[in-house]
Design a protein around this motif. Sequence first.
Motif, short mmCIF file in Angstrom:
data_model
loop_
_atom_site.label_atom_id
_atom_site.label_comp_id
_atom_site.label_asym_id
_atom_site.label_seq_id
_atom_site.Cartn_x
_atom_site.Cartn_y
_atom_site.Cartn_z
N PRO A 20 1.14 -1.25 -0.06
CA PRO A 20 0.20 -0.12 0.20
C PRO A 20 0.99 1.36 -0.20
CG PRO A 20 -0.87 -1.65 1.67
CD PRO A 20 0.47 -2.09 1.38
N GLU A 21 2.44 1.15 0.55
CA GLU A 21 2.72 2.73 0.86
C GLU A 21 3.25 2.83 -0.69
OE1 GLU A 21 2.45 0.52 4.58
OE2 GLU A 21 3.48 -0.17 2.94
N TRP A 62 -10.70 -5.91 -3.17
CA TRP A 62 -10.18 -5.96 -4.19
C TRP A 62 -8.79 -5.95 -3.92
CZ3 TRP A 62 -12.77 -2.98 -7.06
CH2 TRP A 62 -11.85 -1.46 -8.04
N ALA A 63 -8.72 -4.49 -3.38
CA ALA A 63 -7.22 -4.17 -3.21
C ALA A 63 -7.17 -3.63 -1.58
CB ALA A 63 -6.58 -3.05 -4.53
N HIS A 64 -6.23 -3.25 -0.93
CA HIS A 64 -5.50 -3.10 0.05
C HIS A 64 -5.23 -0.96 -0.78
CE1 HIS A 64 -4.56 -6.21 2.02
NE2 HIS A 64 -3.41 -6.50 1.28
N ARG A 65 -4.56 -1.10 -1.92
CA ARG A 65 -5.04 0.73 -2.05
C ARG A 65 -5.63 0.43 -4.41
NH1 ARG A 65 -4.72 0.82 1.89
NH2 ARG A 65 -3.55 2.17 3.39
N PHE A 66 -6.42 1.39 -4.51
CA PHE A 66 -6.62 1.23 -5.97
C PHE A 66 -6.67 2.95 -6.33
CE2 PHE A 66 -9.43 1.45 -9.48
CZ PHE A 66 -8.66 1.18 -10.68
N LYS A 79 -5.52 -7.04 -2.65
CA LYS A 79 -5.91 -8.00 -1.63
C LYS A 79 -5.01 -9.63 -2.45
CE LYS A 79 -8.93 -4.91 0.60
NZ LYS A 79 -9.95 -4.89 1.22
N THR A 80 -4.51 -10.72 -1.36
CA THR A 80 -4.82 -12.20 -1.18
C THR A 80 -6.46 -13.00 -1.47
OG1 THR A 80 -3.69 -12.29 0.03
CG2 THR A 80 -2.14 -12.94 -1.76
N MET A 81 -6.47 -13.04 -2.59
CA MET A 81 -8.53 -13.95 -2.86
C MET A 81 -7.98 -15.44 -2.11
SD MET A 81 -10.05 -11.51 -3.46
CE MET A 81 -10.00 -10.15 -3.88
#
Length: 138
Positions: free
Chosen positions: A90-91, A115-119, A136-138
């Motif tokens: 994310p950073e 679906w994402a930590h950051r988008f 993110k891991t699904m």
Amino acid sequence: MQANAYLEFNGQCEAAFKFYEQNLGGQIIMMMNHEGLPAEDKQQIPEDMQNMILHARLDLGSTVIMGSDTPTNRPVKPQGFSVSLLVDTPEEAERIFKALSENGSVRMPIEETFWAHRFGMVTDQFGTPWMVNCEKTM
């Protein structure tokens, strides 16, 4: 087979690729302007294009972005695509998004999604549309 993005600019290719190299952590492998062409080929290039970029290549690990300046009588406006960057943290996503947003326009602020930590989505100062994604891991 490998598919790579090829970006076209209106005289800003050199500045864009140097910006991308600095902010995406890649390395410019090639940057050639029309002035470097052999004499017989150079004669066919309009005077106002001599210093414009004929071909540039930026290596980003296993990914390549290429580009050039378009002839001055054929300006282009990117549409119907985005260059999508898949990053590990994310950073890193936030750092890259912030850099691409500088003097650009945010289309979707960077944030957590299902679906994402950051988008986030942004069009940079050179007119290139980007998506920055830390899945993110699904």
